[in-house]
Design a protein around this motif. Structure first.
Motif, PDB file in Angstrom:
ATOM      1  N   THR A   1     -14.789 -14.261 -21.594  1.00  0.00           N
ATOM      2  CA  THR A   1     -15.391 -15.140 -20.581  1.00  0.00           C
ATOM      3  C   THR A   1     -15.985 -14.368 -19.397  1.00  0.00           C
ATOM      4  OG1 THR A   1     -13.322 -15.424 -19.358  1.00  0.00           O
ATOM      5  CG2 THR A   1     -13.780 -16.992 -21.150  1.00  0.00           C
ATOM      6  N   LEU A   2     -15.746 -13.066 -19.337  1.00  0.00           N
ATOM      7  CA  LEU A   2     -16.277 -12.276 -18.214  1.00  0.00           C
ATOM      8  C   LEU A   2     -17.802 -12.214 -18.290  1.00  0.00           C
ATOM      9  CD1 LEU A   2     -13.818  -9.217 -18.284  1.00  0.00           C
ATOM     10  CD2 LEU A   2     -13.840 -11.090 -16.627  1.00  0.00           C
ATOM     11  N   PRO A   3     -18.465 -12.067 -17.141  1.00  0.00           N
ATOM     12  CA  PRO A   3     -19.921 -11.849 -17.171  1.00  0.00           C
ATOM     13  C   PRO A   3     -20.242 -10.587 -17.976  1.00  0.00           C
ATOM     14  CG  PRO A   3     -19.168 -12.333 -14.935  1.00  0.00           C
ATOM     15  CD  PRO A   3     -17.944 -12.162 -15.793  1.00  0.00           C
ATOM     16  N   ASP A   4     -21.416 -10.566 -18.610  1.00  0.00           N
ATOM     17  CA  ASP A   4     -21.759  -9.491 -19.554  1.00  0.00           C
ATOM     18  C   ASP A   4     -21.593  -8.089 -18.970  1.00  0.00           C
ATOM     19  OD1 ASP A   4     -22.328 -11.301 -21.536  1.00  0.00           O
ATOM     20  OD2 ASP A   4     -24.489 -11.368 -21.111  1.00  0.00           O
ATOM     21  N   ARG A   5     -22.198  -7.813 -17.835  1.00  0.00           N
ATOM     22  CA  ARG A   5     -22.143  -6.453 -17.252  1.00  0.00           C
ATOM     23  C   ARG A   5     -20.706  -6.108 -16.845  1.00  0.00           C
ATOM     24  NH1 ARG A   5     -26.445  -3.177 -17.527  1.00  0.00           N
ATOM     25  NH2 ARG A   5     -26.379  -2.495 -15.397  1.00  0.00           N
ATOM     26  N   THR A   6     -19.988  -7.075 -16.318  1.00  0.00           N
ATOM     27  CA  THR A   6     -18.594  -6.861 -15.917  1.00  0.00           C
ATOM     28  C   THR A   6     -17.736  -6.570 -17.148  1.00  0.00           C
ATOM     29  OG1 THR A   6     -18.894  -8.316 -14.020  1.00  0.00           O
ATOM     30  CG2 THR A   6     -16.627  -7.884 -14.717  1.00  0.00           C
ATOM     31  N   ARG A   7     -17.937  -7.371 -18.203  1.00  0.00           N
ATOM     32  CA  ARG A   7     -17.182  -7.157 -19.448  1.00  0.00           C
ATOM     33  C   ARG A   7     -17.502  -5.786 -20.037  1.00  0.00           C
ATOM     34  NH1 ARG A   7     -18.639 -11.388 -22.145  1.00  0.00           N
ATOM     35  NH2 ARG A   7     -20.375 -10.390 -23.215  1.00  0.00           N
TER      36      ARG A   7
END
Length: 167
Positions: free
Chosen positions: A117-123
């Protein structure tokens, strides 16, 4: 002829062993006494083939002193006084009960779902750091961002995961 001399020496030393044991017990720790007395007996057995001993009792006690001295030197060189015995309570065995295994699988699934569920760049930054074990600088080069941005993404991921998983 040597066998007869060895047998005579062994017969002469055997009655002295209780006295040697008492002598060694005054200078050594209880768990070491048997080994040290055995070392004295072994040295006397090995000595049996050599020239006869004039004062056997005095010689046996001299050998015992020598064994104690050698033992003390070995203890000092090996820093035995600094050693801690390995006891069962130092390394308890964990029981993996079926409930514990199930709980662990559920927590892992929650983590996988939360990471998803994390944002793409954060994940991406989080996965590269935590699972691929890349450094912040390597992640920054790989993603084309600054090291500071990588730090912010990873901190954001940790905040979200902690809040989601109720850690």
């Amino acid at each position: 002829m040597q066998r007869g001399h060895t047998a005579r020496l062994s017969e002469a030393v055997m009655p002295l062993l209780p006295a040697i044991r008492r002598f060694v017990a005054k200078h050594a720790a209880p768990p070491e006494i048997d080994d040290l007395v055995q070392e004295v007996a072994l040295r006397m057995h090995l000595r049996a083939g050599e020239l006869p001993v004039g004062n056997l009792e005095g010689y046996v006690f001299q050998v015992a002193r020598s064994v104690l001295t050698d033992h003390a030197r070995r203890d000092k060189v090996r820093a035995r006084s600094s050693h801690v015995p390995l006891e069962e309570y130092h390394h308890p065995v964990e029981v993996c009960s079926p409930e514990r295994v199930l709980h662990g699988k559920e927590r892992l699934q929650q983590l996988v779902t939360a990471v998803g569920t994390l944002p793409d760049r954060t994940r991406q930054a989080f996965v590269l750091h935590r699972f691929e074990e890349m450094s912040y600088a390597a992640i920054a080069r790989h993603m084309g961002i600054s090291v500071s941005a990588v730090e912010k993404h990873i901190m954001k991921a940790i905040r979200i995961l902690v809040a989601t998983l109720d850690c």
